[in-house]
Structures are given as structure tokens and as C-alpha cells.
Scaffold this active site. Structure first.
Site, PDB file in Angstrom:
ATOM      1  N   GLY A   1      -0.111   4.752   0.419  1.00  0.00           N
ATOM      2  CA  GLY A   1      -0.962   5.389   0.927  1.00  0.00           C
ATOM      3  C   GLY A   1       0.011   6.409   2.003  1.00  0.00           C
ATOM      4  O   GLY A   1       1.409   6.296   1.811  1.00  0.00           O
ATOM      5  N   PHE A   2      -0.635   7.151   2.739  1.00  0.00           N
ATOM      6  CA  PHE A   2       0.171   8.123   3.698  1.00  0.00           C
ATOM      7  C   PHE A   2       0.952   7.325   4.491  1.00  0.00           C
ATOM      8  O   PHE A   2       2.454   7.632   4.613  1.00  0.00           O
ATOM      9  CB  PHE A   2      -0.638   8.777   4.567  1.00  0.00           C
ATOM     10  CG  PHE A   2      -1.714  10.059   3.686  1.00  0.00           C
ATOM     11  CD1 PHE A   2      -0.871  10.867   3.369  1.00  0.00           C
ATOM     12  CD2 PHE A   2      -2.923  10.042   3.649  1.00  0.00           C
ATOM     13  CE1 PHE A   2      -1.339  12.056   2.490  1.00  0.00           C
ATOM     14  CE2 PHE A   2      -3.558  11.159   3.345  1.00  0.00           C
ATOM     15  CZ  PHE A   2      -2.868  12.034   2.528  1.00  0.00           C
ATOM     16  N   GLY A   3       0.583   6.037   4.758  1.00  0.00           N
ATOM     17  CA  GLY A   3       1.439   5.259   5.812  1.00  0.00           C
ATOM     18  C   GLY A   3       2.605   4.613   4.793  1.00  0.00           C
ATOM     19  O   GLY A   3       3.674   4.919   5.442  1.00  0.00           O
TER      20      GLY A   3
ATOM     21  N   GLY B   1       0.729  -1.231  -0.082  1.00  0.00           N
ATOM     22  CA  GLY B   1      -0.054   0.022  -0.063  1.00  0.00           C
ATOM     23  C   GLY B   1       0.766   1.166  -0.034  1.00  0.00           C
ATOM     24  O   GLY B   1       1.676   1.433   0.824  1.00  0.00           O
TER      25      GLY B   1
ATOM     26  N   ALA C   1      -5.477  10.375   7.588  1.00  0.00           N
ATOM     27  CA  ALA C   1      -4.219  10.866   7.476  1.00  0.00           C
ATOM     28  C   ALA C   1      -3.151  10.628   8.355  1.00  0.00           C
ATOM     29  O   ALA C   1      -2.059  10.277   8.386  1.00  0.00           O
ATOM     30  CB  ALA C   1      -3.971  11.893   6.181  1.00  0.00           C
ATOM     31  N   GLN C   2      -3.382  11.601   9.485  1.00  0.00           N
ATOM     32  CA  GLN C   2      -2.251  11.854  10.452  1.00  0.00           C
ATOM     33  C   GLN C   2      -1.670  10.614  11.199  1.00  0.00           C
ATOM     34  O   GLN C   2      -0.336  10.384  11.351  1.00  0.00           O
ATOM     35  CB  GLN C   2      -2.531  12.952  11.375  1.00  0.00           C
ATOM     36  CG  GLN C   2      -2.479  14.592  11.064  1.00  0.00           C
ATOM     37  CD  GLN C   2      -0.999  14.612  10.803  1.00  0.00           C
ATOM     38  OE1 GLN C   2      -0.241  14.095  11.452  1.00  0.00           O
ATOM     39  NE2 GLN C   2      -0.743  15.213   9.671  1.00  0.00           N
TER      40      GLN C   2
ATOM     41  N   GLU D   1     -17.800  18.130   3.370  1.00  0.00           N
ATOM     42  CA  GLU D   1     -17.065  18.812   2.182  1.00  0.00           C
ATOM     43  C   GLU D   1     -17.432  18.824   0.785  1.00  0.00           C
ATOM     44  O   GLU D   1     -17.725  19.668  -0.050  1.00  0.00           O
ATOM     45  CB  GLU D   1     -15.486  18.442   2.385  1.00  0.00           C
ATOM     46  CG  GLU D   1     -14.857  18.739   3.697  1.00  0.00           C
ATOM     47  CD  GLU D   1     -13.472  18.652   3.542  1.00  0.00           C
ATOM     48  OE1 GLU D   1     -12.918  17.659   2.898  1.00  0.00           O
ATOM     49  OE2 GLU D   1     -12.628  19.126   4.380  1.00  0.00           O
TER      50      GLU D   1
ATOM     51  N   VAL E   1      -2.358  -7.764  -3.959  1.00  0.00           N
ATOM     52  CA  VAL E   1      -2.003  -8.554  -2.948  1.00  0.00           C
ATOM     53  C   VAL E   1      -3.207  -9.327  -2.678  1.00  0.00           C
ATOM     54  O   VAL E   1      -4.296  -9.042  -2.195  1.00  0.00           O
ATOM     55  CB  VAL E   1      -1.185  -8.082  -1.623  1.00  0.00           C
ATOM     56  CG1 VAL E   1      -0.834  -9.329  -0.701  1.00  0.00           C
ATOM     57  CG2 VAL E   1       0.029  -7.592  -1.708  1.00  0.00           C
TER      58      VAL E   1
ATOM     59  N   ASP F   1      -5.093   3.332   8.458  1.00  0.00           N
ATOM     60  CA  ASP F   1      -6.632   2.977   8.706  1.00  0.00           C
ATOM     61  C   ASP F   1      -6.603   1.313   9.027  1.00  0.00           C
ATOM     62  O   ASP F   1      -7.381   1.106   9.907  1.00  0.00           O
ATOM     63  CB  ASP F   1      -7.394   3.120   7.348  1.00  0.00           C
ATOM     64  CG  ASP F   1      -7.405   4.684   7.100  1.00  0.00           C
ATOM     65  OD1 ASP F   1      -6.988   5.604   7.958  1.00  0.00           O
ATOM     66  OD2 ASP F   1      -8.018   4.950   6.238  1.00  0.00           O
TER      67      ASP F   1
END
Lengths: 430, 430
Positions: free
Chosen positions: A17-19, A15, A322-323, A174, A83, A305
């Protein structure tokens, strides 16, 4: 899979993503081989997907090629792969492009839309977790207005212009705000021959307030902002079904709509092989300890997540945003080096930088470290923070230009239906 | 089709390309009702499609919403529709969203790829006449490199990295140059574990020189530039087939390639009902007189690529590029007003502003009004002209930013595979 053997231990990250990206960056130039797998060749800046859906930004400006993340670093390998299974017994994963062994595995697969088992809604509603999904939503919105011009049926026309957003979290809020601004600023000019005042934007929240997890002040203000923009806010309403035409709820309230966006929940994107009941926490997430190690599997880590780290402050895991992913990715990068040097790892402590959501032009809400503020300053903070976390200098420039243009001109120019003409929508939901 | 009746005469324009948009703009604020039909809701700046295919630009930055073209003008109607037939006897057209009558009809349907009846090539080769096609080509190029990493078969790997561009006109030359720059600047960094030196870019031209229609000087220099960049130029070679793996030619020359781009010809995108043998000129174009009136149909006009106006300078019609379309669109706008006022129309005289093509960084060729120049100055002129003709201020800004970024960083960041994962390519050819 053709990954050369190395004298360094192999860390496989699933993955980008952010992580995954934060971790990979921390591991660059360390004595490890890093293999990053993702089913896309780009990182997606998910917090701005709603702006792609509503024509404010180009998709390319919130995506970043994953191969660029660790460009020039010798021991970094990227593979475009899905995967399918983890085999912890043999320290191996199975993918659609072949098997791969690992010394350490990091699951950073993120989350996916949670329809809570309702396949009817899953089939008919749109979700907004990826760039293709956001582009499909953009096309649907625009196509519905084109379609509304063609019908003489009053009810059909209203349904085509009736947006129902299920879920009052930041994504829902949003999106609702952006649609309301389109209704106000763009539709009357683009569709002078359509009574676009009849367009409706509904946001439906199961709980008692919008933006759960935010301060009461932010939640109330967000609701005020939405109502100012003409959005109909429905609280304490549970959606039970959507057959492509009618949204049903637990009460006798119904909505006729040709555009339902499901933003009511996410769940961990878990992988086969790790889904034993004793590993999965609520919301399909993998239980991890304070070092992000998956319980029972010392060589497997999970971040972001997909990871559920129960702490005193967050007994059901950190928020799926995200954080935590970025912070866990960075710390895990340091911890993996420690692990390889047989030094003790550092436990994860979440630095809650706060929450923010933007509702529209000059309208945002921020809860940052005890400071609660709303309005134009919050809106500038929101923009600054999003530009800062966006990956890539070019992306920042392009997003900035678009925002300035949209602000000055009250416009959103990327309102293009870019997909094969009049295709069946259901094909495009992934 | 729901278009209100008006006391003004109704002018129906089929196609929102350069011709259709130029005409519509000229007709704004005139005493006519304008109905613009297109199967996309956006105008495409076709000269830059090759930069979308090669990751240099976002698709949204070279497209412009057609509804914005005449925003605020009362008698302008846009409809997203595919015209299926013209019925000149009843002054009516048939579309997939219903019939529509007209007082005057303007066919501005442009051109489509000409495979000269070879359905095998049509099925397997990529073309680049629309944004979806360009995005599909971008995805194919990137997917082929990802695929090349996975195979142990030496021949397959070479085929995946072997690009064959059929056609040595501006499109072919510009695409070949861009691919060569990607090979040089991006591939070695993005694919360190692949011997990208083996990637090949071939351009095949049936005639004796590249860029037919340009000066000999420009043609020669373009060839030099391409060879400098490592492109293999094949002249006087006729491609006869491509089965998805092997490109065959009239001689025993063959190419093993998984990416063949067909840029060898275009033909008019004609419409049923006007295709009588006495109306169609060579290349499927509609014969028009000096006022762009289709021969035999005083109420039907054709402009741009679809129109074949035989003149002394251009006995087989004007070149199928943007300039004749723009100029014909503008003049026709003036002429239609004259026609309605029963004044004599002005015959079309083509103002040939010249030709230009860019091969790469600091490398372009220009033939402008007798001035022939190549190199860095030509390259700046090329950029300036393209920015100038691009529609929309935001588009110009975004394209400019991208060009500056790409120039300084030797990069092309929009290299994202944005389409559903591992989908069958053949579905995406339209």
C-alpha cells in the site's frame, strides 16, 4: 520461499500500500535486500475506489503493478503471497507459498472493514476496500436497476433503488455524492422506462456530524452539498442489523434496501503471531514507538493504518489515511539505513497536510493547514492532489481524460457489469 | 417481461454486438419499438480483446454500455437477459427474465468458441471471446509467472512459461505477437530473478499457412514477423488433446504447457427453437437469404457471425468478423423500414473492405482492396481503423493514450491480477 541469500540484511515488507511502496522506494539502491509481499500484484489507490464503484474510472487506472515499483533494482524481490503468521522468536514469517526468514520485518498490512462483530451485516452488506470489492459494488448497483425493471412489486422496486450507506466519513460522503450524481445525470437517460426519481440515497452517521475529524465548517458544508444533491442525511442513527432486505437501527427507523454499503469503520489488518494483548492497541492496530518499532520487538516495524503511534496530538494513533502511511514509510526508509549504520534514528513527526473530501461536481471541502475552503476551488485542489499522489504517468493521464470527459459530458461511462452473469453476490465479497 | 405495448411493431434484437448495435442505430427514430437483449450490459469490441489479455488495455476501454447506444430514443428498450428459446409458431421468445412476443426477431447472437466436441480441451484451455474470458487469461498469464518463481522443478517452471496458442487466424497471430513482445520487453524487468529467456510462445496451425483467407504475401510476412519476435510457428499440426498439462497432437509432437489458448475455431451461437437441421448451415450458423431472412421464417432475421448467407463469392457464408455484421445490421435497418412500408427490400452485397492483423510494434499486415502492404504503414492503418470503429469518444481517447504510452515506453501497464486471490481457474472460464 525461493529468495536468494544475500550478503545484505533482508528487509521483508508485508503489504504494497502507500506505506510499503514509499518505504520500498526509499530503500532502493541501499545496501539491503528488500522482499515485498502482497496478496495482490498491484498497488491500489484506495482514495479513488468509490469512483470505480460508480463507473467514473476504470479499475486499472487506479492500480499500479507492484513489480514496477522497483524495476531494475537488483536487490528487490516481489512475491504474490498471503502472510499467515509471524514467528518473531525465529525471525521468520509463514506464508501460503512457504516460510521466509528476515533480518527486519515491516508490517504494512493496512486496514480492513470493521463490522464490529456483526456477522449478519458482514455477510449481506458490501464494502469498498479493494478493487474486486469496488467492482462488485459497481455490478450490484447496475444489476439492481436492471432488476428493478423486471418486478411489478412496488416495494421490491423501491428497495432495489434504495441505497443505504452506513458511515459518514470521507468514503461514505464521497460515495453518496457520486450516487446522487448518477441518479440525477445518468439514471433518467439509461432507464427511461423506470421512475428513477424514486431512487434514494441515504447516508447514516452514528455521530452528530458528517466527516468527523474535519472542521465544523467542512462538515456542515458537506452536509449542505449532499442535501443539495438530494441525499438523505441521517445523523445520530446507529445501524444494528441488515438481513439482505431490511436495515434496522437502534430506534424504530428501518430502511428497505437491496444495496447497503458499509463504510462505518476500519480496523488494523493484524497478523497472527503479533496479536498479543500487550501489542494491540484499539482498533486492532499494533502499538509502535516513535520510530515505528512494534513495542517489544526491536526488529519488527509497523507503518500506516496498522501502526498505532500514540502522540500528544493523536493519543489514539494517527488517522488511518494515506498521508501518515506515506510519511512513515519514507522516514522508516531513512531510519533503517541509519539503524544499519548504527546511527541514531529520527523520531516520526506527523506533518498533517489536511483533509479533503469531494461531494460532487464543483463541490468539495478542504481543511488544509488552517485554511478552510469549500466549493469549486476546493474541488480543483482535490483533483490536483489526487492526480499528484496517483502512482504512474499512464494512470494520471487516463484518470485525467476520464475526469475531463465526465465533467464535460456529465457522464460516467465505465458502467459495465463485468462479472459472470447472474452470479450469487455473496461469493464476490472478498 | 415488462415491455410496454406500443402501436408500433416490435422488433426484438438478440445480441448487442457489431450487428445488433448497427441495426439498433439504424432503427432509431423510426416507427418501430426496438427491444435489445444481451446477457451483458455492454458491447464488446472483440478485435481488441487480445490487448486486454496481454495488459495493453483496460477492459472498460473496449466496452460500451448498451443502454447508451440509443439514449434519448423513446421506443428503445434494453434488457439484460439470456434468451433460452425461440417459439416461431407463437412469435415469442423465452428468456431467463420471462417471455416476450415479437413482430420481427433479429438473431444477432454472434459466435462462440468451437472446441469441435473435445470436452477435455474445452475444460482446460482458455478462450478469448468475452471480457471476463480475456481478464481470466490475463490473470492466468501473470499468475503462471508468479508460480514459476516458486517452483524448484525445472520442468514445471518451463511448463508455466510455455504458451501454446492453437489456431493461426488473426486472434492467434495477434495474441502470439503480443505475448512475444511481453517476453522481450516486460518479463526480464518484472522477473529479474527468473530466467525468462526460457519462456516460449508456440502457435499451432492445422493448415499449411497462417492467416488463412489473407493473401499469401500477408500470411508469409506475418510468419516472418512472428519468427523475428521469437515465436515458434508450427504449421500442419493438429492438436488432439490437452489435459491441463500436456498438449497432444496427431503426431508424436507434444507440448508441456500450463497456458493453452484455444483460438482454433468459432461456431454460431445458435438458439433452441431454430436449430432444425434444415435451418442450420455448417458451423452452427443459421441459413439466411439475401435479405438476412432465416430460411423458412419470414419474420426472423439473422445477421453477423450467426448468419450464413451463401453467395457466389462466399459459398460457405461471409467471414465471421466485424464487417459483415456491421454492414448487414445497417442494411437490415433500412430493409425493415421498407418491409413495414411494403416496399421491396434490398439484397445484401458484401463490401469486402479487406483484412488486417497486427503482429507487434510497427508490424502489421493489410490486404485492402487489392493493396497488400506490411510493416509500419500497415501498423498505422491498423491502429487508425481500430480507433475509428471503436464505439465511444472516451474509449477512443483512453485507447489512444494507452497506445501512445505503450509505444513510447515499450510497456503494458494493465498487468494486474484482478480476481479473487488464488481461485480455481476452471470456475472462471465463462
Amino acid at each position: 520461499m525461493n529468495i536468494p541469500l544475500s550478503s545484505y540484511p533482508r528487509i521483508v515488507i508485508i503489504g504494497g500500500g502507500f506505506g510499503g511502496v514509499s518505504l520500498a522506494k526509499k530503500l532502493s539502491k541501499k545496501e539491503v535486500q528488500v522482499v515485498l509481499l502482497d496478496k495482490n500484484n498491484y498497488h491500489t489507490f484506495q482514495p479513488l475506489l468509490y469512483q470505480v464503484s460508480t463507473g467514473g474510472l476504470e479499475p486499472d487506472s487506479i492500480a499500479y503493478p507492484l513489480r514496477k515499483v522497483l524495476i531494475g533494482y537488483d536487490n528487490f524481490y516481489f512475491r504474490l503471497a498471503e502472510v499467515t503468521e509471524v514467528d518473531p522468536g525465529h525471525k521468520k514469517i509463514k506464508t501460503d507459498i512457504g516460510d521466509l526468514s528476515y533480518d527486519y520485518l515491516v508490517v504494512a498490512t493496512g486496514s480492513e472493514t470493521n463490522f464490529f462483530g456483526n456477522t449478519e451485516i458482514e455477510h449481506h452488506a458490501m464494502s469498498m476496500k479493494s478493487i474486486p470489492q469496488s467492482l462488485n459494488l459497481r455490478s450490484l448497483i447496475l444489476e439492481n436497476f436492471e432488476q428493478a425493471l423486471l418486478t411489478d412489486d412496488y416495494h421490491e422496486r423501491d428497495a432495489l433503488m434504495n441505497f443505504v450507506i452506513v458511515g459518514g466519513g470521507p468514503t461514505g460522503v464521497e460515495l453518496a455524492g457520486a450516487l446522487a450524481e448518477i441518479k440525477k445525470g445518468i439514471l433518467p437517460k439509461d432507464y427511461p422506462d423506470l421512475d428513477t426519481r424514486r431512487a434514494q440515497i441515504n447516508i447514516i452517521q452514528g455521530g452528530d456530524c458528517l466527516l468527523p475529524g474535519f472542521s465544523i465548517q467542512a462538515s456542515k458544508k458537506a452536509e449542505d452539498f449532499l442535501e443539495e444533491l438530494g441525499v438523505q442525511v441521517w445523523k445520530g442513527v446507529r445501524v444494528t442489523g441488515y438481513d439482505g432486505k431490511t436495515v434496522t437501527t437502534k430506534t424504530d427507523l428501518v430502511f428497505q434496501s437491496a444495496a447497503v454499503i458499509w463504510a462505518a469503520g476500519v480496523k488494523g489488518a493484524s497478523i497472527k503471531g503479533l496479536d498479543a494483548a500487550d501489542v494491540l492497541a484499539g482498533g486492532n492496530r499494533l502499538k509502535v514507538n516513535e520510530f515505528n518499532q512494534v513495542i517489544g520487538y526491536p526488529e519488527i516495524f509497523a507503518i500506516g493504518d496498522i501502526a498505532c503511534m500514540a502522540t500528544e496530538d493523536n493519543p489514539r494513533g494517527h488517522p488511518m489515511v494515506a498521508q501518515p502511511a506515506i510519511q512513515q514509510g519514507r522516514l522508516l526508509g531513512e531510519n533503517m539505513v541509519k539503524l544499519l549504520e548504527h546511527k541514531p534514528m529520527k523520531p516520526f513527526v506527523y506533518n498533517d497536510k489536511g483533509s479533503m473530501a469531494t461531494i460532487g461536481r464543483n463541490k468539495a471541502v478542504c481543511d488544509i493547514k488552517g485554511y478552510r475552503f469549500q466549493g469549486i476551488f476546493a474541488w480543483f485542489v482535490w483533483m490536483f492532489v489526487h492526480l499528484f499522489f496517483l502512482i504512474g504517468f499512464r494512470n494520471r493521464m487516463v484518470v485525467f481524460i476520464n475526469w475531463v470527459y465526465n465533467y464535460i459530458r456529465f457522464d460516467r461511462e465505465a458502467r459495465l457489469i463485468i462479472r459472470p452473469y447472474k452470479r450469487d453476490y455473496s461469493q464476490f465479497k472478498d
